[in-house]
Design an enzyme around this catalytic site. Structure first.
Site, PDB file in Angstrom:
ATOM      1  N   GLU A 109       0.818  -1.216   0.000  1.00  9.59           N
ATOM      2  CA  GLU A 109       0.000   0.000   0.000  1.00  9.59           C
ATOM      3  C   GLU A 109       0.851   1.266   0.000  1.00  9.59           C
ATOM      4  OE1 GLU A 109      -3.460   2.196   2.690  1.00  9.59           O
ATOM      5  OE2 GLU A 109      -2.309   0.525   3.505  1.00  9.59           O
ATOM      6  N   ASP A 110       1.944   1.270   0.777  1.00  7.13           N
ATOM      7  CA  ASP A 110       2.679   2.516   1.021  1.00  7.13           C
ATOM      8  C   ASP A 110       4.022   2.612   0.307  1.00  7.13           C
ATOM      9  OD1 ASP A 110       0.630   3.284   2.690  1.00  7.13           O
ATOM     10  OD2 ASP A 110       1.588   2.505   4.495  1.00  7.13           O
TER      11      ASP A 110
END
Length: 708
Positions: A121-122
C-alpha cells in the site's frame, strides 16, 4: 500477551509493549535506530527483530526464522525514509504489530505477512514481488490486509468499507488478526492525533473492531483496546477508575493469600496446577464498580488455575468447592458448553473465612492459550495435513481455490457467526441496512447450537441467542424458507415464532405450494440478518400479499347444515328440548348428565365436563339423560392445521369418505399460518369416531384433531 491491567500511572499513549515471562519492553526508539542502520551481519537476524524472534521461538521452538529475516529486510528497505506522525521511523510500526502477534503465538506465515502488511500500500513493492519472494499464502494475506487498510473510516464510507473488511476476514481469519494488532499499535500511539480524530477512530474501534476481536476470541487484544477506547471516549470515568486502582495498590491485597491457600489445597489433593493472580483491566474494574458499588480488595482481580488435562479442571473444581464455601450462582461450565468464540474454562467463586469472595477461573494451558489468542492460537487453518510441509508448500497446495478472487476459501475453523455474516452481507439491500444489522449482529454476545432433522440428514445450525424457528428455517433452507408453515422442536409441534434453546432439535415443515410466502409478523420474531433481509425483500416484492397478511382479522368462515337438536340423547322430562353441549360434545357411550336451562331446554354434558360442577354450583336442576338404542350420534371436533390452498375442501372430502354428515363448520382466520377448524358432525355410528379422526389427521397439513 497479557490481558491484565497495566500501571495506572502510565498514560495510554506510553503503555508498554506486550510482555511475557519478564521479557524487557520493546524500545521503539532503539528499534528505529537499528532499522536505519540496518543489520550488522548478513548471516544473522537483524537486531531490530530480536524481540520478535524470541517471542516466536517461545511458542514455536522449531520455527525457521530465515523467512522473517528476508521479510524484515524487504520491509525495512521499502519503508526507509518514511516516518510516522509520532516521529519514529515507519518500520517500527510493522515491527510492533508483528511482535504483538508473535506474543500471541501466531505462526511464521502470519508474522511474515505482518512485517509486509504496509509495503504494497505505502511503497513500490508489488503483490507479484511478494508472491515471488514469499509464496502465495503470504501474498494472499498481504493482499487481504491491503484491501482492509484502504478503508476510509469516515461516517459515509463505513458500511461499504466494513463490508470489504468482513469479506477479507472470511477469506482468511489471519487478515483480521493482523488488522486488530495494527489497530492496537495505532491506538497506543493515538496521542499525536487531533482530539476529534482520536474520538472518531475510538468510536469505530468500539463499535466494530472490539466486537470482532471478541468474536475471534482474541481477548488479549480486545481488553487492551477496550482500555484505550475507554480512556479516549470517557476520560473522566477512566481517571476515576485509574484513581480507584491506584488507591487499591497501596492497600493489602487479599488475593495472593487466597491463591496460596488454593495452591495448598491442590497440592494436598495431588493436582498439579499453576495458580496466578490476574488483575482486572480498567474497563473490567469500571464495570464491577458500577455493578457492586464499593469494591473490596478481592474485586480487583481473579485467581487463575492452569492444569494439564480437562479432567484436572473438574478435579480442581471439586477440591475448591469442598475446601471453600462456593458461591453457586457464580458457577459456569464453559468447557462442556464452549462460548461461540472458542473460549473454554470453568468459572466459580469461593468465600474465605475472612469474608472475601474470590472469583476463580480453571482451565488447561491449551485453553488458556486459546482464551488469550483465539483464532491466532489455531495456527494456519488452511495448511495441509502433511506435517513436514513448509508454510509455502502448504499454501501452494491449499490456495488453488483462492486464486480466483471471486472464490471463497474453505476455512475449517470459521466460526458460525462469521459464516452467517458472509452469507447475508451479499444480499443486504443497501449500505445503511448492512451497517445497522452488522452492529446489531456484533452486539450479540452469545450463540446457541440447534440440531436439525429433515428426515434424511441431521446436522447442526449455529444461531445467536434468542433466535426463533424462523431463523433456523432461513439458516437451513435459504429463500425456500418462505414456504415454511411450522416446526417441530424436540418432537413437539410449535409455532415458527417459538424461541430456540441451545441443544434443541428442530424439524422444519415446508408448504408444498411454491407460491407460499412469509407473513409480515415474522419480522417481529426473526433475529438473524439473513432471515430479516430475506423476509423484508419478499414482502417488498409482493406488496399485495404483505398487505393481506397484515390486514384486520376476518370473521370466521362458517358453513352450517340444516340439522340441529340433541342427536340420540333422551332426557327423562316429557316434551323437553334436548341439546348436546358444545363444550364437551358427548357421544355414546359417554357417561352424561343433563341440566334444565332457560327456555325449558335440557343441555347434556359429559360427566367429567367442567361445566357440570358449575351447573350444580349455581343450582341448575339436574335431569336424568340416557342414549337411544340407535347408534348414530352428533359430535364436535376441532382440527388444527397449517394454512394452505384447498385445505377446507380436502378436509370435508375426508369427512365425506367416512360417511359422516357435516352439520356445521367454522374456519378461523390464519394466525402465523396456522388455521383452526371447528366441525359439528352427525355420525351414523359412534363406533366410527376414531376412524374419522384418523382420516382427518391424515389430510396433509393437519397436525391435530380432537373433540371439543
Amino acid at each position: 500477551m497479557s490481558a491484565e491491567a497495566t500501571n495506572p500511572e502510565a498514560h495510554p499513549e506510553a503503555r508498554p509493549e506486550l510482555r511475557r515471562r519478564g521479557r524487557t519492553r520493546l524500545d521503539l526508539r532503539r528499534l528505529g535506530r537499528a532499522a536505519l542502520l540496518g543489520p550488522t551481519s548478513r548471516d544473522r537476524l537483524p537486531d531490530a527483530i530480536g524481540h520478535v524472534a524470541e517471542a516466536h521461538r517461545a511458542h514455536h521452538p522449531d520455527a525457521d526464522l530465515s523467512i522473517l529475516r528476508r521479510a524484515y529486510l524487504l520491509a525495512e528497505t521499502s519503508h526507509r525514509g518514511q516516518m510516522r506522525k509520532s516521529g519514529e521511523p515507519y518500520i517500527t510500526h510493522p515491527l510492533a504489530v508483528t511482535l504483538i502477534l508473535a506474543e500471541l503465538g501466531a505462526e511464521t506465515t502470519t508474522l511474515t505477512a505482518s512485517l509486509l502488511h504496509d509495503t504494497v500500500e505505502d511503497t513500490d513493492v508489488t503483490l507479484d514481488q511478494v508472491r515471488a519472494e514469499f509464496g502465495d499464502e503470504v501474498c494472499f494475506i498481504v493482499d487481504g490486509v491491503t484491501k482492509v487498510e484502504k478503508i476510509d473510516y469516515g461516517a459515509a464510507a463505513e458500511p461499504e468499507t466494513f463490508r470489504k473488511m468482513l469479506v477479507a476476514t472470511g477469506n482468511d481469519v489471519r487478515v483480521m488478526s493482523i488488522k486488530l494488532a495494527d489497530r492496537l499499535h495505532n491506538m497506543r500511539t493515538l496521542g499525536v492525533m487531533r482530539p476529534e480524530k482520536q474520538a472518531r477512530i475510538a468510536k469505530v474501534t468500539r463499535d466494530v473492531l472490539i466486537p470482532l476481536a471478541e468474536r475471534l476470541g482474541v481477548q488479549a487484544l480486545k481488553t487492551e483496546l477496550e482500555d484505550l477506547v475507554f480512556a479516549i471516549l470517557h476520560p473522566e470515568e477512566y481517571e476515576s477508575t485509574r484513581a480507584l486502582i491506584a488507591a487499591h495498590a497501596g492497600e493489602r491485597d487479599p488475593l495472593p493469600a487466597i491463591a496460596d491457600a488454593v495452591r495448598g489445597v491442590l497440592r494436598d489433593a495431588g493436582v498439579a496446577a499453576e495458580v496466578q493472580v490476574r488483575p482486572r483491566h480498567f474497563v473490567s474494574v469500571h464495570r464491577i464498580a458500577r455493578t457492586r458499588g464499593e469494591l473490596r480488595g478481592s474485586d480487583f482481580g481473579r485467581i487463575l488455575v492452569l492444569v494439564g488435562e480437562n479432567a484436572d479442571c473438574y478435579a480442581t473444581l471439586g477440591e475448591l468447592h469442598t475446601c471453600f464455601t462456593p458461591v453457586i450462582s457464580e458457577f459456569k461450565d464453559f468447557i462442556a458448553t464452549p462460548k461461540f468464540n472458542l473460549y473454554q474454562s470453568l468459572h466459580t467463586a469461593v468465600a474465605t473465612p475472612e469474608g472475601y469472595v474470590a472469583e476463580v477461573i480453571v482451565r488447561t494451558r491449551q485453553m488458556h492459550r486459546v482464551a488469550e489468542a483465539g483464532v491466532v492460537a489455531l495456527g494456519n487453518p488452511y495448511a495441509t495435513a502433511t506435517p513436514d510441509a513448509t508454510a509455502t508448500s502448504d499454501a501452494t497446495a491449499t490456495l488453488d481455490a483462492a486464486t480466483d478472487p471471486d472464490e471463497e476459501r474453505v476455512d475449517p475453523t470459521r466460526p458460525g457467526w462469521l459464516s452467517r455474516l458472509l452469507d447475508w452481507q451479499q444480499s443486504a439491500p443497501d449500505p445503511d441496512t448492512f451497517w445497522t444489522v452488522l452492529r446489531a449482529e456484533l452486539a450479540q454476545d452469545r450463540e446457541i447450537t440447534v440440531f436439525r432433522e429433515d428426515g434424511s440428514a441431521t446436522g447442526t445450525i449455529s444461531l445467536p441467542a434468542g433466535a426463533s424457528c424462523i431463523d433456523a428455517a432461513y439458516a437451513q433452507h435459504g429463500e425456500a424458507a418462505h414456504g415454511c408453515i411450522g416446526a417441530r422442536v424436540n418432537g413437539r409441534l410449535t409455532s415458527l415464532s417459538s424461541p430456540l434453546s441451545d441443544g434443541d432439535t428442530v424439524q422444519l415443515l415446508l408448504a408444498q405450494d411454491a407460491s407460499s410466502g412469509p407473513a409480515a409478523e415474522w419480522l417481529d420474531h426473526a433475529r438473524t440478518p439473513a432471515a430479516r433481509i430475506a423476509i423484508s425483500s419478499w414482502l417488498e416484492a409482493h406488496p399485495d400479499r404483505a398487505m393481506a397478511t397484515t390486514s384486520a382479522a376476518r370473521a370466521p368462515l362458517s358453513v352450517v347444515g340444516a340439522r340441529g337438536g340433541g342427536g340420540n340423547a333422551v332426557a327423562d322430562l316429557p316434551d323437553a328440548t334436548v341439546r348436546l353441549a358444545g363444550c364437551c360434545t358427548p357421544v355414546p357411550p359417554d357417561a352424561v348428565a343433563g341440566f334444565l336451562v332457560r327456555g325449558g331446554a335440557v343441555t347434556v354434558h359429559r360427566i367429567h365436563c367442567a361445566a357440570v360442577a358449575q351447573m350444580r354450583a349455581v343450582g341448575r336442576t339436574s335431569v336424568a339423560v340416557h342414549w337411544r338404542a340407535t347408534a348414530d350420534c352428533r359430535v364436535t371436533l376441532l382440527a388444527e392445521s397449517f394454512g394452505r390452498p384447498h385445505l377446507l375442501a380436502d378436509l370435508t372430502e375426508a369427512i365425506a369418505r367416512e360417511g359422516v354428515e357435516v352439520v356445521s363448520a367454522t374456519v378461523e382466520p390464519p394466525v402465523e399460518q396456522r388455521v383452526r377448524h371447528t366441525y359439528t358432525l352427525q355420525l351414523p355410528d359412534a363406533a366410527g369416531l376414531p376412524a374419522l379422526m384418523r382420516a382427518m389427521r391424515d389430510v396433509p397439513g393437519v397436525y391435530d384433531v380432537r373433540r371439543a
